[in-house]
Design a protein around this motif. Structure first.
Motif, PDB file in Angstrom:
ATOM      1  N   VAL A 185     -31.893 -43.607  35.824  1.00 44.29           N
ATOM      2  CA  VAL A 185     -31.421 -43.557  37.207  1.00 44.29           C
ATOM      3  C   VAL A 185     -30.017 -42.954  37.261  1.00 44.29           C
ATOM      4  CG1 VAL A 185     -30.745 -44.969  39.189  1.00 44.29           C
ATOM      5  CG2 VAL A 185     -32.872 -45.470  37.988  1.00 44.29           C
ATOM      6  N   ALA A 186     -29.138 -43.375  36.359  1.00 42.15           N
ATOM      7  CA  ALA A 186     -27.768 -42.843  36.362  1.00 42.15           C
ATOM      8  C   ALA A 186     -27.752 -41.346  36.071  1.00 42.15           C
ATOM      9  CB  ALA A 186     -26.931 -43.598  35.334  1.00 42.15           C
ATOM     10  N   VAL A 187     -28.471 -40.921  35.044  1.00 41.60           N
ATOM     11  CA  VAL A 187     -28.492 -39.501  34.678  1.00 41.60           C
ATOM     12  C   VAL A 187     -29.108 -38.661  35.787  1.00 41.60           C
ATOM     13  CG1 VAL A 187     -29.488 -37.820  33.072  1.00 41.60           C
ATOM     14  CG2 VAL A 187     -28.512 -39.955  32.203  1.00 41.60           C
ATOM     15  N   VAL A 188     -30.212 -39.133  36.348  1.00 39.32           N
ATOM     16  CA  VAL A 188     -30.908 -38.379  37.392  1.00 39.32           C
ATOM     17  C   VAL A 188     -30.017 -38.212  38.617  1.00 39.32           C
ATOM     18  CG1 VAL A 188     -32.790 -38.506  39.065  1.00 39.32           C
ATOM     19  CG2 VAL A 188     -33.242 -38.892  36.645  1.00 39.32           C
ATOM     20  N   LEU A 189     -29.372 -39.283  39.056  1.00 42.47           N
ATOM     21  CA  LEU A 189     -28.546 -39.195  40.260  1.00 42.47           C
ATOM     22  C   LEU A 189     -27.357 -38.259  40.053  1.00 42.47           C
ATOM     23  CD1 LEU A 189     -28.499 -42.843  41.666  1.00 42.47           C
ATOM     24  CD2 LEU A 189     -29.825 -40.874  42.441  1.00 42.47           C
ATOM     25  N   ILE A 190     -26.737 -38.309  38.885  1.00 38.13           N
ATOM     26  CA  ILE A 190     -25.571 -37.457  38.642  1.00 38.13           C
ATOM     27  C   ILE A 190     -25.970 -35.980  38.640  1.00 38.13           C
ATOM     28  CG2 ILE A 190     -23.846 -36.807  36.933  1.00 38.13           C
ATOM     29  CD1 ILE A 190     -23.705 -39.762  36.118  1.00 38.13           C
ATOM     30  N   PHE A 191     -26.944 -35.636  37.820  1.00 40.10           N
ATOM     31  CA  PHE A 191     -27.299 -34.223  37.675  1.00 40.10           C
ATOM     32  C   PHE A 191     -28.024 -33.692  38.908  1.00 40.10           C
ATOM     33  CE2 PHE A 191     -26.531 -35.313  33.264  1.00 40.10           C
ATOM     34  CZ  PHE A 191     -25.931 -34.168  32.770  1.00 40.10           C
ATOM     35  N   ALA A 192     -28.917 -34.485  39.489  1.00 41.86           N
ATOM     36  CA  ALA A 192     -29.632 -34.020  40.680  1.00 41.86           C
ATOM     37  C   ALA A 192     -28.683 -33.862  41.857  1.00 41.86           C
ATOM     38  CB  ALA A 192     -30.753 -34.999  41.026  1.00 41.86           C
ATOM     39  N   PHE A 193     -27.711 -34.763  41.988  1.00 40.89           N
ATOM     40  CA  PHE A 193     -26.757 -34.682  43.086  1.00 40.89           C
ATOM     41  C   PHE A 193     -25.873 -33.449  42.961  1.00 40.89           C
ATOM     42  CE2 PHE A 193     -22.688 -36.226  45.058  1.00 40.89           C
ATOM     43  CZ  PHE A 193     -23.124 -36.087  46.359  1.00 40.89           C
ATOM     44  N   LEU A 194     -25.373 -33.192  41.762  1.00 40.38           N
ATOM     45  CA  LEU A 194     -24.535 -32.004  41.556  1.00 40.38           C
ATOM     46  C   LEU A 194     -25.329 -30.725  41.790  1.00 40.38           C
ATOM     47  CD1 LEU A 194     -22.502 -33.086  38.388  1.00 40.38           C
ATOM     48  CD2 LEU A 194     -21.742 -33.077  40.773  1.00 40.38           C
ATOM     49  N   ALA A 195     -26.573 -30.699  41.321  1.00 38.87           N
ATOM     50  CA  ALA A 195     -27.406 -29.511  41.536  1.00 38.87           C
ATOM     51  C   ALA A 195     -27.713 -29.324  43.017  1.00 38.87           C
ATOM     52  CB  ALA A 195     -28.701 -29.634  40.737  1.00 38.87           C
ATOM     53  N   ALA A 196     -27.976 -30.421  43.734  1.00 35.96           N
ATOM     54  CA  ALA A 196     -28.251 -30.322  45.165  1.00 35.96           C
ATOM     55  C   ALA A 196     -27.035 -29.806  45.923  1.00 35.96           C
ATOM     56  CB  ALA A 196     -28.677 -31.697  45.699  1.00 35.96           C
ATOM     57  N   LEU A 197     -25.844 -30.244  45.534  1.00 35.05           N
ATOM     58  CA  LEU A 197     -24.624 -29.723  46.156  1.00 35.05           C
ATOM     59  C   LEU A 197     -24.464 -28.228  45.900  1.00 35.05           C
ATOM     60  CD1 LEU A 197     -21.975 -32.499  45.386  1.00 35.05           C
ATOM     61  CD2 LEU A 197     -22.866 -31.861  47.623  1.00 35.05           C
ATOM     62  N   ALA A 198     -24.762 -27.811  44.684  1.00 33.34           N
ATOM     63  CA  ALA A 198     -24.579 -26.407  44.331  1.00 33.34           C
ATOM     64  C   ALA A 198     -25.498 -25.501  45.143  1.00 33.34           C
ATOM     65  CB  ALA A 198     -24.829 -26.210  42.831  1.00 33.34           C
ATOM     66  N   ILE A 199     -26.778 -25.856  45.247  1.00 30.10           N
ATOM     67  CA  ILE A 199     -27.705 -24.957  45.934  1.00 30.10           C
ATOM     68  C   ILE A 199     -27.629 -25.099  47.449  1.00 30.10           C
ATOM     69  CG2 ILE A 199     -29.291 -24.950  43.980  1.00 30.10           C
ATOM     70  CD1 ILE A 199     -31.038 -26.912  45.434  1.00 30.10           C
ATOM     71  N   SER A 200     -26.992 -26.144  47.947  1.00 23.92           N
ATOM     72  CA  SER A 200     -26.872 -26.322  49.396  1.00 23.92           C
ATOM     73  C   SER A 200     -25.562 -25.791  49.949  1.00 23.92           C
ATOM     74  CB  SER A 200     -27.004 -27.813  49.759  1.00 23.92           C
ATOM     75  OG  SER A 200     -28.267 -28.313  49.404  1.00 23.92           O
ATOM     76  N   ARG A 201     -24.492 -25.902  49.158  1.00 19.94           N
ATOM     77  CA  ARG A 201     -23.168 -25.558  49.664  1.00 19.94           C
ATOM     78  C   ARG A 201     -22.681 -24.187  49.211  1.00 19.94           C
ATOM     79  NH1 ARG A 201     -23.309 -29.023  53.449  1.00 19.94           N
ATOM     80  NH2 ARG A 201     -22.039 -30.925  53.383  1.00 19.94           N
ATOM     81  N   PHE A 202     -23.246 -23.663  48.125  1.00 20.08           N
ATOM     82  CA  PHE A 202     -22.719 -22.417  47.565  1.00 20.08           C
ATOM     83  C   PHE A 202     -23.807 -21.352  47.528  1.00 20.08           C
ATOM     84  CE2 PHE A 202     -20.386 -25.954  45.623  1.00 20.08           C
ATOM     85  CZ  PHE A 202     -19.096 -25.637  46.014  1.00 20.08           C
ATOM     86  N   ARG A 203     -23.384 -20.105  47.650  1.00 20.83           N
ATOM     87  CA  ARG A 203     -24.273 -18.955  47.525  1.00 20.83           C
ATOM     88  C   ARG A 203     -23.897 -18.208  46.254  1.00 20.83           C
ATOM     89  NH1 ARG A 203     -26.117 -21.784  50.590  1.00 20.83           N
ATOM     90  NH2 ARG A 203     -26.826 -21.421  52.734  1.00 20.83           N
ATOM     91  N   PHE A 204     -24.765 -18.196  45.279  1.00 24.19           N
ATOM     92  CA  PHE A 204     -24.470 -17.564  44.001  1.00 24.19           C
ATOM     93  C   PHE A 204     -25.670 -16.743  43.552  1.00 24.19           C
ATOM     94  CE2 PHE A 204     -25.956 -21.912  43.466  1.00 24.19           C
ATOM     95  CZ  PHE A 204     -27.034 -21.766  42.602  1.00 24.19           C
TER      96      PHE A 204
END
Length: 293
Positions: free
Chosen positions: A89-108
């Protein structure tokens, strides 16, 4: 005809009543297996085998729970399941949350390809990865046994890799539902980007994190097939694997369904407790993630 009479007729429409009754029937059908499991766990095995069966609690006993808990393999399996589940749960929330922020907030560059790859990963059957997963952990275990077969970290890696893609996709909807203008307004008032995110955006995303955490918890706690591949040693068991061994042991001495049902109930209890603790947050998280604000 008065307005009050029309209101009463609209309120008590036969179609609505039929749908309500149908909903209650479906709910009872859905809940009956759970009720039967708990009832069987509280019933002596001799009474459980009687024909016709009884559907009401009579002559209840806690002996079946005592025998399941005192089984030598229960506490080690409970300890391993808790460690693997909490780490996942800890690993999933950390990595999934950061990835979700990246693809939602940034255009790369490669963003769309990355999203497409996530969707394609979800189409792969889990059974098709078993050989590769076994070989990967076996190879890693030769140099680092702590992340190899029969290890907590090894199973956590496999669970996290399986759960992160869908969790990331789920969190992406929550992040996209929070307007970025809120952070920009806070930055205009003097906050840095990090402080604006922590004070403004992160509290709004908390329900989504809870909902995603519940999903990750359920996937890790109830998983059986991957654990069967990654934990080949008889001494390393999660609770689902322990339940299989408990069933086999019960079958060897004459199948005791009451004890098997008691063991199943014990495994289900932590899930129920966890869900009750986060129910309010989870409900609001699912609702807020269904629309884009």
């Amino acid at each position: 005809m008065s307005a009050m009479t029309l209101a009463r007729r609209r309120r008590f429409r036969p179609g609505k009543i039929a749908l309500d009754v149908m909903g209650i029937v479906v709910a009872l059908i859905w809940a009956f297996p759970v009720y039967w499991m708990v009832l069987s766990a509280l019933t002596p095995n001799a009474r459980l085998r009687q024909v016709p069966p009884t559907f009401l609690p009579t002559n209840t006993t806690l002996v079946n729970f005592k025998r399941a808990i005192t089984d030598p393999g229960f506490l080690p399996a409970l300890r391993m399941s808790l460690m693997i589940t909490l780490l996942t749960v800890a690993v999933v929330l950390i990595f999934a949350f950061l990835a979700a922020l990246a693809i939602s907030r940034f255009r790369f560059r490669g963003r769309k390809s990355f999203i497409l790859a996530i969707l394609m990963i979800q189409m792969l059957p889990a059974e098709g990865l078993f050989i590769a997963q076994y070989k990967m952990l076996s190879t890693l275990g030769e140099s680092a046994p702590v992340i190899g077969l029969n290890s907590v970290l090894g199973v956590t890696i496999l669970y996290s890799a399986a759960v992160i893609p869908f969790t990331m996709w789920m969190l992406r909807g929550f992040v996209a539902g929070v307007p970025i203008e809120l952070e920009e307004a806070a930055m205009v008032d003097g906050l840095s980007r990090t402080k604006a995110f922590l004070r403004i955006t992160f509290p709004l995303l908390a329900p989504g994190l809870v909902a995603s955490g519940v999903y990750a918890f359920l996937q890790a706690w109830n998983e059986f097939t991957v654990a069967l591949v990654a934990l080949p040693a008889g001494s390393a068991h999660t609770l689902p694997l322990w339940l299989r061994e408990f069933l086999n042991a019960s079958a060897n001495r004459g199948l005791d369904w009451a004890q098997v049902m008691a063991a199943s109930t014990i495994i289900a209890v932590p899930v129920v407790i966890f869900f009750l603790l986060v129910q309010g947050r989870m409900t609001s998280g699912l609702v807020s993630g269904a629309v884009k604000g």
